[in-house]
Scaffold this motif. Structure first.
Motif, PDB file in Angstrom:
ATOM      1  N   GLY A  57       0.915  -1.000  -0.053  1.00 12.52           N
ATOM      2  CA  GLY A  57      -0.003  -0.063   0.066  1.00 12.52           C
ATOM      3  C   GLY A  57       0.929   1.120   0.057  1.00 12.52           C
ATOM      4  N   VAL A  58       0.222   2.118  -0.188  1.00 10.27           N
ATOM      5  CA  VAL A  58       0.962   3.467  -0.105  1.00 10.27           C
ATOM      6  C   VAL A  58       1.002   4.291   1.269  1.00 10.27           C
ATOM      7  CG1 VAL A  58       1.291   6.067  -0.985  1.00 10.27           C
ATOM      8  CG2 VAL A  58       0.793   3.918  -2.462  1.00 10.27           C
ATOM      9  N   LEU A  59       2.043   4.563   1.823  1.00  7.92           N
ATOM     10  CA  LEU A  59       2.263   5.057   3.175  1.00  7.92           C
ATOM     11  C   LEU A  59       2.459   6.560   3.007  1.00  7.92           C
ATOM     12  CD1 LEU A  59       2.722   3.992   6.232  1.00  7.92           C
ATOM     13  CD2 LEU A  59       5.109   4.833   5.980  1.00  7.92           C
ATOM     14  N   SER A  60       1.359   7.211   3.801  1.00 11.49           N
ATOM     15  CA  SER A  60       1.513   8.570   3.616  1.00 11.49           C
ATOM     16  C   SER A  60       1.115   9.389   5.126  1.00 11.49           C
ATOM     17  CB  SER A  60       0.609   9.202   2.616  1.00 11.49           C
ATOM     18  OG  SER A  60      -0.850   8.821   3.009  1.00 11.49           O
ATOM     19  N   TRP A  61       1.472  10.639   5.188  1.00 13.45           N
ATOM     20  CA  TRP A  61       1.299  11.380   6.495  1.00 13.45           C
ATOM     21  C   TRP A  61       0.195  12.404   6.165  1.00 13.45           C
ATOM     22  CZ3 TRP A  61       2.206  11.680  11.426  1.00 13.45           C
ATOM     23  CH2 TRP A  61       2.272  13.115  12.108  1.00 13.45           C
ATOM     24  N   ASN A  62      -0.854  12.241   6.934  1.00 15.04           N
ATOM     25  CA  ASN A  62      -2.112  12.919   6.945  1.00 15.04           C
ATOM     26  C   ASN A  62      -2.132  14.106   8.003  1.00 15.04           C
ATOM     27  OD1 ASN A  62      -2.857  11.841   9.518  1.00 15.04           O
ATOM     28  ND2 ASN A  62      -4.674  11.165   8.784  1.00 15.04           N
ATOM     29  N   GLY A  63      -0.881  14.539   8.522  1.00 11.29           N
ATOM     30  CA  GLY A  63      -0.824  15.712   9.341  1.00 11.29           C
ATOM     31  C   GLY A  63      -1.009  15.211  10.794  1.00 11.29           C
ATOM     32  N   LYS A  64      -1.525  14.029  10.934  1.00  9.94           N
ATOM     33  CA  LYS A  64      -1.538  13.644  12.566  1.00  9.94           C
ATOM     34  C   LYS A  64      -1.020  12.122  12.586  1.00  9.94           C
ATOM     35  CE  LYS A  64      -5.453  13.337  15.740  1.00  9.94           C
ATOM     36  NZ  LYS A  64      -6.517  12.959  16.098  1.00  9.94           N
ATOM     37  N   GLU A  65      -1.214  11.461  11.438  1.00 13.91           N
ATOM     38  CA  GLU A  65      -0.795   9.877  11.488  1.00 13.91           C
ATOM     39  C   GLU A  65      -0.550   9.593  10.350  1.00 13.91           C
ATOM     40  OE1 GLU A  65      -3.722   7.893  14.895  1.00 13.91           O
ATOM     41  OE2 GLU A  65      -4.752   9.264  13.376  1.00 13.91           O
ATOM     42  N   LEU A  66       0.523   8.388  10.504  1.00 14.43           N
ATOM     43  CA  LEU A  66       1.080   7.633   9.224  1.00 14.43           C
ATOM     44  C   LEU A  66       0.053   6.541   8.796  1.00 14.43           C
ATOM     45  CD1 LEU A  66       4.585   6.876   9.954  1.00 14.43           C
ATOM     46  CD2 LEU A  66       3.869   8.462   8.116  1.00 14.43           C
ATOM     47  N   ILE A  67      -0.461   6.690   7.524  1.00 15.99           N
ATOM     48  CA  ILE A  67      -1.931   5.888   7.042  1.00 15.99           C
ATOM     49  C   ILE A  67      -1.247   5.193   5.925  1.00 15.99           C
ATOM     50  CG2 ILE A  67      -3.589   6.987   8.349  1.00 15.99           C
ATOM     51  CD1 ILE A  67      -4.444   8.123   5.501  1.00 15.99           C
ATOM     52  N   ILE A  68      -1.920   3.765   5.853  1.00 17.64           N
ATOM     53  CA  ILE A  68      -2.025   3.305   4.388  1.00 17.64           C
ATOM     54  C   ILE A  68      -3.540   2.792   4.199  1.00 17.64           C
ATOM     55  CG2 ILE A  68      -1.086   1.077   3.163  1.00 17.64           C
ATOM     56  CD1 ILE A  68       0.938   0.880   5.342  1.00 17.64           C
ATOM     57  N   LYS A  69      -3.839   3.591   3.061  1.00 21.58           N
ATOM     58  CA  LYS A  69      -5.399   3.209   2.763  1.00 21.58           C
ATOM     59  C   LYS A  69      -5.480   2.188   1.768  1.00 21.58           C
ATOM     60  CE  LYS A  69      -7.323   7.192   1.570  1.00 21.58           C
ATOM     61  NZ  LYS A  69      -7.600   8.531   1.091  1.00 21.58           N
ATOM     62  N   ASN A  70      -6.921   1.957   1.661  1.00 19.68           N
ATOM     63  CA  ASN A  70      -7.520   1.144   0.761  1.00 19.68           C
ATOM     64  C   ASN A  70      -6.896  -0.325   0.569  1.00 19.68           C
ATOM     65  OD1 ASN A  70      -8.952   2.879  -0.204  1.00 19.68           O
ATOM     66  ND2 ASN A  70      -7.581   3.670  -1.773  1.00 19.68           N
ATOM     67  N   ILE A  71      -6.733  -1.026   1.926  1.00 19.55           N
ATOM     68  CA  ILE A  71      -6.148  -2.491   1.888  1.00 19.55           C
ATOM     69  C   ILE A  71      -7.519  -3.252   1.944  1.00 19.55           C
ATOM     70  CG2 ILE A  71      -4.747  -3.948   3.381  1.00 19.55           C
ATOM     71  CD1 ILE A  71      -3.118  -1.806   2.236  1.00 19.55           C
TER      72      ILE A  71
END
Lengths: 162, 275
Positions: free
Chosen positions: B183-197
């Motif tokens: 998945g793609v790890l990104s920073w949302n300003g608060k947490e590191l997330i991986i979406k759409n798994i």
């Protein structure tokens, strides 16, 4: 040339070093005060809106260059913050504006707007909503900056070196 | 007529100035990736970093001796080695028939100190005291003894800028180690997330996340963090995973640069495939 116009330039360099090397040590969860904004707001309230916008623009440009950040982001956010601070400029009330709690309030407003604009421009993640940007990423740094602005009120000499 | 214009401009001069300054700022913002702007930026932060380095010398006066730094470097090396071995263990278990799948070469590390930080909720970056002269190149991963910290985004003769994981413009391909889902790890300003798994993958809190084989920015198998929580989206078909990084990015002071540029590694792999 009026000494008041030169002073912010002299203060800018040490404050930039402080902002990049020392302020990270007192940041809490990436929320940090903005010392350069305090300088800009302070001298906007002393010298007026146009002067504030110009130093905001120039200091923003230099800060973007030396911090390795996005060129133009601080320029824009500092310029707009100075423009806002300029509305509180009143030649007859300089002392009240820079040495009372009103200064903290102005600093909070400008700090919030500055942080909001800077983060809004720098943000490349479409998941972050504007409301979140404003509440979480705008207000908290604004609050921290205004808290640090208290030191200006506390340590401001009656007839100023600053 | 000219009097009217003069009066008009004089009355609204603040607004005119604001518009001009905003236009200049926006013009510069749109030219950030131009080579000439990059050169100016590199020169400016490189020059100023000398001052920061000097300040850092004093703020770091309470640091322990060099053996501590050597131990940290060893720790970082072992962390990478352990992760590589763990990965190989999983691969061995799943694909017993296959041998020698992964690259066995060792990573070389360059120890570097953080001399200044741009603290920001959206765009975190550090300036490190190692640059081109020390072998640092754009694109090299930066790690702490615990895990991935970021990636080198700008280099001058003696200094370099690191884009940290806490930077919304850094998106990296990551994989959940046990289930091998990418998945793609990104920073949302608060947490590191991986979406759409997809929820068809059984992902549990506490599982390890590392850089993916598909990453074009980073070499594979660098530990990133651990799954902190997962959330199902409305239809229940997809998960959003929240990742807690291994590295303490906010208080990082001594880091290591992996002297590896992914493109070279990909080239190497492609050459191996052709053999």
């Amino acid at each position: 040339m009026n000494w008041n116009y030169l002073k912010p330039i002299l203060f800018f360099i040490p404050l930039s070093v402080f902002q990049l090397a020392v302020v990270p040590l007192i940041s809490v969860y990436d929320i940090s005060p903005n010392l350069i904004l305090i300088l800009i707001v302070y001298y906007t309230l002393i010298n007026g809106q146009i002067f504030g916008m110009l130093i905001g623009f120039i200091f923003g440009f230099i800060f973007d260059l030396i911090s390795g950040g996005l060129l133009g982001a601080s320029m824009l956010s500092f310029t707009i913050s100075a423009f806002l601070a300029g509305y509180f400029y009143n030649q007859n009330k300089i002392d009240i504006n820079t040495a009372s709690l009103l200064f903290i309030l102005i600093l909070f407003l400008c700090g919030t707007i500055n942080s909001f604009i800077y983060s809004g421009i720098s943000n490349s993640n479409s998941d972050i909503s504007l409301i979140r940007l404003f509440l979480y990423i705008g207000i908290l740094p604004g609050l921290y900056t205004s808290l640090l602005g208290l030191t200006v009120i506390i340590f401001k000499p009656k007839k100023g070196i600053v | 007529m000219s009097n009217f214009f003069r009066r008009f401009i004089s009355q609204f001069k603040e607004y005119f100035l604001l518009v001009i300054l905003i236009v200049i700022s926006l013009a510069l913002l749109s030219r950030n990736d131009k080579p000439e702007i990059k050169r100016i930026r590199a020169f400016a932060f490189g020059s100023f970093a000398v001052v920061n380095n000097f300040i850092n010398y004093f703020t770091g006066i309470f640091k322990t001796d060099s053996s501590y730094d050597q131990l940290k470097e060893e720790n970082a090396r072992l962390m990478l080695e352990i992760n590589r071995l763990r990965k190989q263990g999983i691969e061995n278990r799943n694909l017993r028939a296959m041998l020698s799948i992964t690259d066995t070469s060792q990573y070389n590390l360059i120890a570097a100190d953080v001399i200044s930080k741009l603290v920001n909720k959206i765009r975190g970056s550090f300036i490190l005291n190692k640059g081109f002269k020390n072998g640092v190149r754009v694109g090299m991963p930066v790690v702490s003894p615990d895990g991935l910290v970021g990636i080198i985004s700008d280099v001058t003769e003696n200094f370099s800028v690191t884009k940290t994981l806490y930077n919304s413009s850094l998106n990296i391909a990551a994989t959940v180690q046990n289930v091998n889902v990418d998945g793609v790890l990104s920073w949302n300003g608060k947490e590191l997330i991986i979406k759409n798994i997809p929820t068809t993958y059984e992902i549990n809190v506490g599982e390890r996340v590392e850089t993916s084989d598909f990453s074009t920015l980073l070499p594979p198998n660098i530990p990133v963090g651990v799954i902190d929580k997962k959330e199902s989206l409305a239809l229940g078909l997809l998960h959003t995973i929240y990742v807690k990084p291994y590295a303490d990015i906010r208080s990082a002071s001594s880091l290591f640069i992996l002297t590896i540029v992914p493109s070279k590694q990909i080239n190497h792999l492609e050459m191996n495939l052709m053999k």
